[in-house]
Design a protein around this motif. Structure first.
Motif, PDB file in Angstrom:
ATOM      1  N   LYS A  24      -7.362   7.622   8.465  1.00 21.82           N
ATOM      2  CA  LYS A  24      -5.730   7.281   9.583  1.00 21.82           C
ATOM      3  C   LYS A  24      -5.227   7.993   9.088  1.00 21.82           C
ATOM      4  O   LYS A  24      -4.791   6.639   7.884  1.00 21.82           O
ATOM      5  N   PRO A  25      -4.173   8.276   9.764  1.00 15.18           N
ATOM      6  CA  PRO A  25      -2.406   8.960   8.913  1.00 15.18           C
ATOM      7  C   PRO A  25      -2.127   6.908   9.063  1.00 15.18           C
ATOM      8  O   PRO A  25      -1.543   6.326   9.491  1.00 15.18           O
ATOM      9  N   ILE A  26      -0.955   7.144   7.662  1.00 13.80           N
ATOM     10  CA  ILE A  26      -0.144   5.375   7.802  1.00 13.80           C
ATOM     11  C   ILE A  26       1.111   5.759   7.867  1.00 13.80           C
ATOM     12  O   ILE A  26       1.654   6.131   6.711  1.00 13.80           O
ATOM     13  N   LEU A  27       1.668   5.905   8.083  1.00 11.97           N
ATOM     14  CA  LEU A  27       3.011   5.936   9.013  1.00 11.97           C
ATOM     15  C   LEU A  27       4.283   4.667   8.600  1.00 11.97           C
ATOM     16  O   LEU A  27       3.930   3.562   9.132  1.00 11.97           O
ATOM     17  N   VAL A  28       5.362   4.547   7.976  1.00 12.27           N
ATOM     18  CA  VAL A  28       6.037   3.589   7.413  1.00 12.27           C
ATOM     19  C   VAL A  28       7.767   3.999   8.397  1.00 12.27           C
ATOM     20  O   VAL A  28       7.755   5.437   7.936  1.00 12.27           O
ATOM     21  N   LEU A  29       7.872   3.387   9.358  1.00 14.85           N
ATOM     22  CA  LEU A  29       9.525   3.617   9.865  1.00 14.85           C
ATOM     23  C   LEU A  29      10.140   2.698   8.883  1.00 14.85           C
ATOM     24  O   LEU A  29      10.254   1.449   8.884  1.00 14.85           O
ATOM     25  N   ASN A  30      10.805   3.296   8.583  1.00 17.06           N
ATOM     26  CA  ASN A  30      12.098   3.055   7.622  1.00 17.06           C
ATOM     27  C   ASN A  30      13.501   3.061   7.795  1.00 17.06           C
ATOM     28  O   ASN A  30      14.175   3.245   7.678  1.00 17.06           O
ATOM     29  N   THR A  31      13.352   2.100   8.562  1.00 21.53           N
ATOM     30  CA  THR A  31      14.663   1.504   9.567  1.00 21.53           C
ATOM     31  C   THR A  31      16.248   1.518   8.540  1.00 21.53           C
ATOM     32  O   THR A  31      15.476   0.379   8.107  1.00 21.53           O
ATOM     33  N   GLU A  32      17.346   1.953   8.242  1.00 19.90           N
ATOM     34  CA  GLU A  32      17.864   1.929   7.923  1.00 19.90           C
ATOM     35  C   GLU A  32      17.492   1.533   6.069  1.00 19.90           C
ATOM     36  O   GLU A  32      18.292   0.902   5.426  1.00 19.90           O
ATOM     37  N   GLY A  33      17.021   2.815   5.895  1.00 19.32           N
ATOM     38  CA  GLY A  33      16.442   1.738   4.311  1.00 19.32           C
ATOM     39  C   GLY A  33      15.409   0.873   3.972  1.00 19.32           C
ATOM     40  O   GLY A  33      15.734   0.645   2.917  1.00 19.32           O
ATOM     41  N   TYR A  34      14.424   0.449   5.001  1.00 18.64           N
ATOM     42  CA  TYR A  34      14.658  -0.757   4.595  1.00 18.64           C
ATOM     43  C   TYR A  34      13.142  -1.388   3.950  1.00 18.64           C
ATOM     44  O   TYR A  34      12.953  -2.189   2.911  1.00 18.64           O
ATOM     45  N   TRP A  35      12.625  -0.235   3.992  1.00 13.37           N
ATOM     46  CA  TRP A  35      11.073  -0.041   3.206  1.00 13.37           C
ATOM     47  C   TRP A  35      11.370   0.701   1.685  1.00 13.37           C
ATOM     48  O   TRP A  35      10.787   1.031   0.758  1.00 13.37           O
ATOM     49  N   ASP A  36      12.590   1.528   1.533  1.00 10.50           N
ATOM     50  CA  ASP A  36      12.634   2.122   0.248  1.00 10.50           C
ATOM     51  C   ASP A  36      12.408   1.453  -0.849  1.00 10.50           C
ATOM     52  O   ASP A  36      11.654   1.546  -2.128  1.00 10.50           O
ATOM     53  N   PRO A  37      12.488   0.074  -1.037  1.00 13.57           N
ATOM     54  CA  PRO A  37      12.388  -1.108  -2.430  1.00 13.57           C
ATOM     55  C   PRO A  37      10.548  -0.961  -2.247  1.00 13.57           C
ATOM     56  O   PRO A  37       9.828  -0.642  -3.347  1.00 13.57           O
ATOM     57  N   LEU A  38      10.229  -0.148  -1.337  1.00 10.53           N
ATOM     58  CA  LEU A  38       8.493  -0.046  -0.892  1.00 10.53           C
ATOM     59  C   LEU A  38       7.994   0.917  -1.677  1.00 10.53           C
ATOM     60  O   LEU A  38       7.023   1.252  -2.216  1.00 10.53           O
ATOM     61  N   ILE A  39       8.913   2.242  -0.856  1.00  9.59           N
ATOM     62  CA  ILE A  39       8.830   3.326  -1.358  1.00  9.59           C
ATOM     63  C   ILE A  39       8.723   3.613  -3.136  1.00  9.59           C
ATOM     64  O   ILE A  39       8.026   4.861  -3.608  1.00  9.59           O
ATOM     65  N   ALA A  40       9.953   2.622  -3.794  1.00  9.61           N
ATOM     66  CA  ALA A  40      10.337   2.955  -5.093  1.00  9.61           C
ATOM     67  C   ALA A  40       8.936   2.820  -6.013  1.00  9.61           C
ATOM     68  O   ALA A  40       8.376   2.882  -6.932  1.00  9.61           O
ATOM     69  N   MET A  41       8.470   1.151  -4.895  1.00 10.52           N
ATOM     70  CA  MET A  41       6.888   0.578  -5.886  1.00 10.52           C
ATOM     71  C   MET A  41       5.922   1.738  -6.045  1.00 10.52           C
ATOM     72  O   MET A  41       5.463   1.389  -6.980  1.00 10.52           O
ATOM     73  N   ILE A  42       5.632   2.385  -4.907  1.00 11.09           N
ATOM     74  CA  ILE A  42       4.379   2.954  -5.104  1.00 11.09           C
ATOM     75  C   ILE A  42       4.788   4.341  -6.467  1.00 11.09           C
ATOM     76  O   ILE A  42       3.713   4.466  -6.474  1.00 11.09           O
ATOM     77  N   ASP A  43       6.022   4.793  -5.630  1.00  8.04           N
ATOM     78  CA  ASP A  43       6.422   5.618  -6.805  1.00  8.04           C
ATOM     79  C   ASP A  43       5.708   5.265  -8.530  1.00  8.04           C
ATOM     80  O   ASP A  43       5.636   5.895  -9.149  1.00  8.04           O
ATOM     81  N   ARG A  44       6.157   3.542  -8.631  1.00  6.76           N
ATOM     82  CA  ARG A  44       6.317   3.697 -10.109  1.00  6.76           C
ATOM     83  C   ARG A  44       4.586   2.778 -10.348  1.00  6.76           C
ATOM     84  O   ARG A  44       4.378   3.576 -11.221  1.00  6.76           O
ATOM     85  N   ILE A  45       3.918   2.546  -9.834  1.00  7.26           N
ATOM     86  CA  ILE A  45       2.958   2.154  -9.368  1.00  7.26           C
ATOM     87  C   ILE A  45       1.950   3.501 -10.099  1.00  7.26           C
ATOM     88  O   ILE A  45       0.757   3.868 -11.097  1.00  7.26           O
ATOM     89  N   VAL A  46       2.251   4.801  -8.975  1.00  9.14           N
ATOM     90  CA  VAL A  46       1.525   6.368  -9.847  1.00  9.14           C
ATOM     91  C   VAL A  46       2.407   6.489 -10.836  1.00  9.14           C
ATOM     92  O   VAL A  46       1.652   7.545 -11.980  1.00  9.14           O
ATOM     93  N   ASP A  47       3.390   6.623 -11.095  1.00 11.60           N
ATOM     94  CA  ASP A  47       4.127   6.961 -12.094  1.00 11.60           C
ATOM     95  C   ASP A  47       3.723   6.538 -13.740  1.00 11.60           C
ATOM     96  O   ASP A  47       3.905   6.950 -15.071  1.00 11.60           O
ATOM     97  N   GLU A  48       3.060   4.983 -13.451  1.00 11.73           N
ATOM     98  CA  GLU A  48       2.934   4.370 -14.453  1.00 11.73           C
ATOM     99  C   GLU A  48       1.442   4.279 -15.042  1.00 11.73           C
ATOM    100  O   GLU A  48       0.972   3.574 -15.388  1.00 11.73           O
ATOM    101  N   GLY A  49       1.152   4.988 -13.812  1.00 11.83           N
ATOM    102  CA  GLY A  49      -0.452   5.596 -13.842  1.00 11.83           C
ATOM    103  C   GLY A  49      -1.143   4.571 -13.099  1.00 11.83           C
ATOM    104  O   GLY A  49      -2.563   4.358 -14.002  1.00 11.83           O
ATOM    105  N   PHE A  50      -1.060   3.687 -12.658  1.00 15.39           N
ATOM    106  CA  PHE A  50      -1.843   3.116 -12.136  1.00 15.39           C
ATOM    107  C   PHE A  50      -2.786   3.295 -10.380  1.00 15.39           C
ATOM    108  O   PHE A  50      -3.558   2.699 -10.165  1.00 15.39           O
TER     109      PHE A  50
END
Length: 182
Positions: free
Chosen positions: A128-154
Motif C-alpha cells: 500500500k502507498p504511504i504518503l506523508v503530508l509535510n505541512t510547513e516542513g513538520y516532518w522534515d526531522p522524520l525524513i532526515a531520520m529515515i535518511d540517517r537510518i539508510v545512510d548508517e546501514g540500518f
C-alpha cells in the motif's frame, strides 16, 4: 470505493495551518470519492479531517479502542464506527480497511502508526502507498531520520522509496490519484 487511512494528531498542534491542511485533506477525500478511515476521534486534527470529510459529503470509517472513547471523544455520527478492545486491534482494523496510508502532523501515536506500516512494507507484508503530508516542513526531522537510518546501514535504500512526501494537499491529491488509479 477506495479508502484512505489517515493518521494524525488528537491535538491541533501549534500552527493553524495543521488544522487547515486536515480540513483540506478531508474535503479532498470526499471530492475524490474516497472513504476516510481514521481513529474515530472528534478532537484535534482527527476531528478536523472527519468533520470536513462529512461536510463535503464523504464517507467515514472510524475505529477507536474502548479506553480512548472518552479521551478522544469518539465520533458516533460516522458512516461506519468500530470500537475495539486494544490499540493493536484499532491499527489492524484501520490498515485492513484501507488502500493507502496518509500521515498528517501528529505526535507519538501517529509516529507509532507510521513506523508500523513502514516496517510492514519493508518486510513485504503489503504494498500500500504511504504518503506523508509535510505541512510547513513538520516532518522534515522524520525524513532526515529515515535518511540517517539508510545512510548508517540500518536499512536498505529502498526504504526511502516506500514513503512519498507531499508538501501540500494539492500534491497529496495528485500522489494519491496516481497510487490509487494503478
Amino acid at each position: 470505493m477506495k479508502s484512505v487511512c489517515v493518521y494524525c494528531g488528537s491535538r491541533h498542534g501549534g500552527r493553524t495551518t495543521y488544522a487547515e491542511a486536515a480540513r483540506k485533506t478531508g474535503e479532498m477525500l470526499a471530492r475524490k470519492g474516497w472513504r476516510l478511515v481514521y481513529g474515530a476521534g472528534d478532537v484535534g486534527l482527527m476531528g478536523e479531517v472527519a468533520r470536513a470529510t462529512q461536510a463535503a459529503g464523504g464517507q467515514t470509517f472510524g475505529v477507536i479502542p474502548e479506553h480512548l472513547f472518552q479521551r478522544e471523544v469518539g465520533k458516533r455520527d460516522l458512516t461506519a464506527f468500530v470500537v475495539t478492545e486494544t490499540m493493536h486491534e484499532r491499527k489492524k482494523v484501520m490498515f485492513m480497511n484501507s488502500d493507502a496510508i496518509v500521515v498528517l502532523p501528529g505526535g507519538g501515536g501517529s509516529l507509532d502508526e507510521f513506523f508500523e506500516v513502514l516496517t510492514w512494507r519493508q518486510l513485504g507484508l503489503h504494498a500500500k502507498p504511504i504518503l506523508v503530508l509535510n505541512t510547513e516542513g513538520y516532518w522534515d526531522p522524520l525524513i532526515a531520520m529515515i535518511d540517517r537510518i539508510v545512510d548508517e546501514g540500518f536499512a536498505d535504500p529502498s526504504l526511502r522509496d516506500f514513503v512519498q512526501i507531499a508538501p501540500d494537499v494539492t500534491a497529496l491529491a495528485e500522489a494519491l490519484s496516481g497510487a490509487l488509479d494503478q
